[in-house]
Design a protein around this motif. Structure first.
Motif, mmCIF file in Angstrom:
data_model
loop_
_atom_site.group_PDB
_atom_site.id
_atom_site.type_symbol
_atom_site.label_atom_id
_atom_site.label_comp_id
_atom_site.label_asym_id
_atom_site.label_seq_id
_atom_site.Cartn_x
_atom_site.Cartn_y
_atom_site.Cartn_z
ATOM 1 N N VAL A 1 0.812 -1.216 0.000
ATOM 2 C CA VAL A 1 0.000 0.000 0.000
ATOM 3 C C VAL A 1 0.850 1.274 0.000
ATOM 4 C CG1 VAL A 1 -1.791 -1.231 1.278
ATOM 5 C CG2 VAL A 1 -0.271 0.297 2.506
ATOM 6 N N ILE A 2 2.145 1.132 0.275
ATOM 7 C CA ILE A 2 3.000 2.321 0.315
ATOM 8 C C ILE A 2 3.276 2.788 -1.113
ATOM 9 C CG2 ILE A 2 5.312 3.133 0.945
ATOM 10 C CD1 ILE A 2 3.573 2.595 3.353
ATOM 11 N N PRO A 3 3.016 4.063 -1.427
ATOM 12 C CA PRO A 3 3.277 4.525 -2.790
ATOM 13 C C PRO A 3 4.764 4.429 -3.146
ATOM 14 C CG PRO A 3 2.587 6.349 -1.373
ATOM 15 C CD PRO A 3 2.430 5.108 -0.584
ATOM 16 N N SER A 4 5.038 4.044 -4.396
ATOM 17 C CA SER A 4 6.425 3.847 -4.821
ATOM 18 C C SER A 4 7.268 5.102 -4.598
ATOM 19 C CB SER A 4 6.478 3.489 -6.301
ATOM 20 O OG SER A 4 5.535 2.507 -6.588
ATOM 21 N N GLY A 5 6.659 6.258 -4.845
ATOM 22 C CA GLY A 5 7.398 7.509 -4.724
ATOM 23 C C GLY A 5 7.966 7.725 -3.334
ATOM 24 N N ALA A 6 7.265 7.228 -2.311
ATOM 25 C CA ALA A 6 7.705 7.467 -0.937
ATOM 26 C C ALA A 6 8.953 6.670 -0.593
ATOM 27 C CB ALA A 6 6.581 7.135 0.033
ATOM 28 N N MET A 7 9.257 5.637 -1.388
ATOM 29 C CA MET A 7 10.385 4.764 -1.059
ATOM 30 C C MET A 7 11.598 5.023 -1.947
ATOM 31 S SD MET A 7 10.134 2.648 1.419
ATOM 32 C CE MET A 7 9.369 3.825 2.452
ATOM 33 N N VAL A 8 11.431 5.875 -2.953
ATOM 34 C CA VAL A 8 12.507 6.047 -3.932
ATOM 35 C C VAL A 8 13.808 6.491 -3.282
ATOM 36 C CG1 VAL A 8 13.263 7.447 -5.864
ATOM 37 C CG2 VAL A 8 11.008 6.464 -5.871
ATOM 38 N N PHE A 9 13.719 7.471 -2.395
ATOM 39 C CA PHE A 9 14.944 7.989 -1.790
ATOM 40 C C PHE A 9 15.638 6.905 -0.969
ATOM 41 C CE2 PHE A 9 17.378 10.295 1.446
ATOM 42 C CZ PHE A 9 18.203 11.029 0.599
ATOM 43 N N PHE A 10 14.845 6.159 -0.223
ATOM 44 C CA PHE A 10 15.441 5.072 0.561
ATOM 45 C C PHE A 10 16.196 4.100 -0.335
ATOM 46 C CE2 PHE A 10 15.493 0.757 2.054
ATOM 47 C CZ PHE A 10 16.046 0.895 3.305
ATOM 48 N N TRP A 11 15.551 3.653 -1.404
ATOM 49 C CA TRP A 11 16.200 2.672 -2.284
ATOM 50 C C TRP A 11 17.460 3.251 -2.915
ATOM 51 C CZ3 TRP A 11 14.892 -1.734 -0.814
ATOM 52 C CH2 TRP A 11 13.578 -2.117 -0.592
ATOM 53 N N ARG A 12 17.393 4.538 -3.231
ATOM 54 C CA ARG A 12 18.567 5.161 -3.825
ATOM 55 C C ARG A 12 19.732 5.128 -2.838
ATOM 56 N NH1 ARG A 12 16.735 10.491 -6.351
ATOM 57 N NH2 ARG A 12 15.683 9.174 -7.865
ATOM 58 N N MET A 13 19.430 5.460 -1.585
ATOM 59 C CA MET A 13 20.480 5.448 -0.564
ATOM 60 C C MET A 13 20.945 4.027 -0.270
ATOM 61 S SD MET A 13 21.191 8.479 0.212
ATOM 62 C CE MET A 13 20.801 9.033 -1.413
ATOM 63 N N PHE A 14 20.058 3.081 -0.456
ATOM 64 C CA PHE A 14 20.388 1.691 -0.162
ATOM 65 C C PHE A 14 21.278 1.102 -1.253
ATOM 66 C CE2 PHE A 14 19.531 -2.874 0.057
ATOM 67 C CZ PHE A 14 19.597 -3.101 1.425
ATOM 68 N N PHE A 15 20.938 1.386 -2.512
ATOM 69 C CA PHE A 15 21.606 0.706 -3.621
ATOM 70 C C PHE A 15 22.689 1.526 -4.317
ATOM 71 C CE2 PHE A 15 17.646 -1.882 -3.647
ATOM 72 C CZ PHE A 15 18.242 -3.114 -3.531
ATOM 73 N N SER A 16 22.811 2.836 -4.009
ATOM 74 C CA SER A 16 23.767 3.623 -4.786
ATOM 75 C C SER A 16 25.194 3.113 -4.537
ATOM 76 C CB SER A 16 23.666 5.097 -4.411
ATOM 77 O OG SER A 16 24.171 5.290 -3.122
ATOM 78 N N SER A 17 26.129 3.544 -5.382
ATOM 79 C CA SER A 17 27.454 2.919 -5.309
ATOM 80 C C SER A 17 28.133 3.195 -3.972
ATOM 81 C CB SER A 17 28.321 3.388 -6.478
ATOM 82 O OG SER A 17 28.261 4.790 -6.569
ATOM 83 N N ASP A 18 27.775 4.333 -3.332
ATOM 84 C CA ASP A 18 28.318 4.533 -1.981
ATOM 85 C C ASP A 18 27.222 4.328 -0.933
ATOM 86 O OD1 ASP A 18 26.935 6.734 -2.754
ATOM 87 O OD2 ASP A 18 28.671 8.067 -2.819
ATOM 88 N N GLY A 19 26.271 3.492 -1.272
ATOM 89 C CA GLY A 19 25.111 3.303 -0.408
ATOM 90 C C GLY A 19 25.286 2.253 0.671
#
Lengths: 289, 300
Positions: free
Chosen positions: B125-143
């Motif tokens: 139920v969580i909108p995708s937009g609300a999680m984008v920043f988290f995933w970016r911080m999780f998966f980025s090359s210095d994440g």
């Protein structure tokens, strides 16, 4: 393995998986109470002079679950100081509310019609509804775009709202859930001389409360999270729903993102807590049988 | 209620007789929705199929299958199609297996069952937009993920823009969609007759044996439904890919949806409409096949 052992093993594994699943949400929620400085401290990876002095040559992001200082700075900025954010939230509401309510009304009428229309050929028509319902969004977007063009709706929220109202999924879901109402109900009503409209309002609608709530929830979730249609139809920055905006949030405004995300997910989250069994029912009914 | 009809209206009167009005009253309830459905879905869909055989939507000429040939020869379309199929081939079984295992485990947790189901439903139920920043911080090359990997002594990779991006999508997809399948499987499990398990217990069958011989066969019909829903839901991963990686992501995760989305901006109707028609036809065949399979599975 004994029954007791199996119970404990299941509990342990599922608890572990639950913690993993909750982690992204916990980070988003707790970090929304961080001050801007703390956010920048955690989520900036460019090196400072001090790092080089300390002999640190690469920095990684590390999530911190508990803020050092509890601060409402982000919420104050998002909800009071920056009207843009609230405006985009209103855009999301302006798309979601008409679709949810409109789809509920239309689907309820159509599903009832399919149930009480005595004609064998109705199943052919219903099959068409199912086929369109099962199309992935991407296959429906081009037709949507063509209509929006005819009606001069492209570039407005209505290009998203109208197809949403008439989406066949609701009809399917409610007809499935109407199958739960015993046929005798309709027959009894007809013997008493209640006309179609009366049967609809006094017999069908009250028994359908759970199905209707399930549908409303599923439609709401879908359109609160609208991305594809917004990308295609809405070119005006000020008309975008929140979902698209949050993905473009620039590094300079990172300090607000967690509060913005938390506000954005609050509504579906609260609705889930209040109506978990309705959502489950909705999912069960949406499987074709 | 009795009605008398004027002479000469016999044919009309049989058509409009009370009985037939009653019989077709349902149509009145269908009509408003049906009109909208035809206007917003059926009609434009047929127009779109028609356009796919034309050189231009307005004033073009009939070109037969040439749009389709162009489409199938386009490298971007092929890449998108291939990646979409690869993603489907990986995500659908992965999500089905994990959700089945989760359902079997959760079934054993007794009074905690609704709480665990709730936790797995939240991502849905969580909108995708609300999680984008988290995933970016999780998966980025210095994440965060590379942080853990490097502290374990592994070399980090660029999860958001490399051939490993498919893996990123799989994780996000399972995280978001496990709850959906879970609910379907749980409802399937609760329909397995209890007597079967009791009989197996008296025969001294163990947990593994019971699972293989009773649970899995009884779940067959629901499994086909889960498969169908998973295939349909697998298209929804585009939201995350688009929000996280933009309109032109790494070539390993360039999906069919990217291809279609990007052709919207140039309004390339021949490509858009032929791609839509092909996708719809493929989905119709898959759906029809699976529904047939489900009927067969629940019949046996």
């Amino acid at each position: 393995m004994t029954r007791q052992g199996f119970y404990i093993a299941s509990l342990v594994i599922i608890t572990f998986a639950s913690v993993l699943f909750m982690f992204p949400l916990m980070v988003t929620f707790t970090n929304s109470f961080m001050s801007e400085q703390e956010i920048l401290l955690h989520y900036r990876t460019d090196l400072s002079l001090f790092d080089i002095v300390d002999g640190v040559y690469s920095r990684f992001i590390s999530f911190r679950l508990i803020p050092r200082d509890f601060s409402l700075f982000q919420y104050r900025t998002v909800l009071i100081d920056r009207p843009l954010f609230l405006m985009l939230l209103v855009n999301s509401i302006r798309i979601t509310a008409p679709v949810t309510i409109g789809n509920m009304v239309v689907s309820l009428l159509t599903a009832y019609g399919f149930t009480c229309w005595r004609c064998k050929r109705k199943e052919i028509l219903f099959f068409v509804y199912i086929v369109v319902m099962l199309m992935p969004l991407q296959a429906v977007l081009v037709p949507n775009f063509i209509v929006a063009d005819w009606l001069g709706l492209s570039r407005s929220h209505w290009a998203i709202i109208w197809p949403g109202i008439f989406a066949p999924f609701g009809t399917f879901l409610l007809r499935q859930s109407m199958k739960g109402i015993p046929n005798e109900c309709y027959e009894a009503a007809q013997i008493d001389g209640a006309a179609g409209i009366k049967v609809f309002f006094y017999i069908v609608v009250p028994q359908m409360k759970s199905g209707i709530t399930a549908l409303a929830m599923l439609v709401f979730i879908e359109y609160w999270n609208v991305v594809e249609q917004a990308v295609i139809f809405i070119r005006d920055f000020n008309m975008e729903p929140l979902s698209v905006f949050l993905s473009r949030i620039a590094d300079g405004r990172v300090g607000l993102i967690f509060a913005a995300s938390s506000v954005y997910m609050l509504l579906p989250f609260v609705w889930l807590l209040a109506g978990q069994e309705h959502l489950e029912k909705g999912i069960e009914l949406s499987g074709i049988k | 209620m009795r009605m008398t009809w004027p002479i000469g209206c016999k044919a009309v009167s049989t058509w409009f007789s009370m009985n037939s009005i009653k019989r077709h009253a349902g149509l009145l309830f269908i009509l408003p929705g049906l009109m909208g459905f035809v206007l917003f879905y059926l009609l434009p869909f047929m127009v779109s199929v028609w356009y796919s055989f034309m050189s231009r939507p307005a004033g073009g000429e009939f070109v037969g299958l040439s749009n389709y040939i162009d489409l199938l020869q386009s490298p971007a379309y092929r890449l998108g199609l291939r990646n979409t199929l690869v993603f489907m081939g990986l995500s659908v079984p992965l999500n089905m297996i994990l959700s089945l295992v989760a359902a079997m485990l959760i079934k054993n947790t007794g009074r905690f069952k609704p709480h665990f189901v709730l936790i797995f439903l939240i991502p849905l139920v969580i909108p995708s937009g609300a999680m984008v920043f988290f995933w970016r911080m999780f998966f980025s090359s210095d994440g965060f993920l590379n942080n853990i990997l490097s502290s374990l002594g592994f070399e980090g990779v660029n999860w958001l823009n490399s051939e490993y991006s498919m893996f990123t999508l799989l994780i996000i997809f399972v995280w978001k969609n496990l709850g959906f399948n879970l609910v379907l499987f749980l409802s399937g499990l609760s329909n397995v007759p209890k007597e079967y398990y009791e009989a197996a217990k008296t025969d001294g069958a163990g947990v593994l044996r019971t699972t293989i011989s009773i649970t899995l066969p009884c779940l067959m019909p629901i499994t086909v439904i889960v498969l169908l829903m998973s295939i349909i839901n697998s298209f929804k991963v585009f939201r995350e890919v688009y929000l996280l990686m933009g309109a032109y992501p790494n070539h390993s995760v360039y999906m069919l949806q990217h291809f279609m989305n990007n052709n919207f901006f140039s309004l390339n109707y021949p490509r858009l409409t032929s791609a839509t028609t092909l996708l719809s036809a493929a989905m119709a065949v898959i759906t029809w096949g699976l529904i047939w399979l489900e009927r067969k599975a629940s019949h046996d």
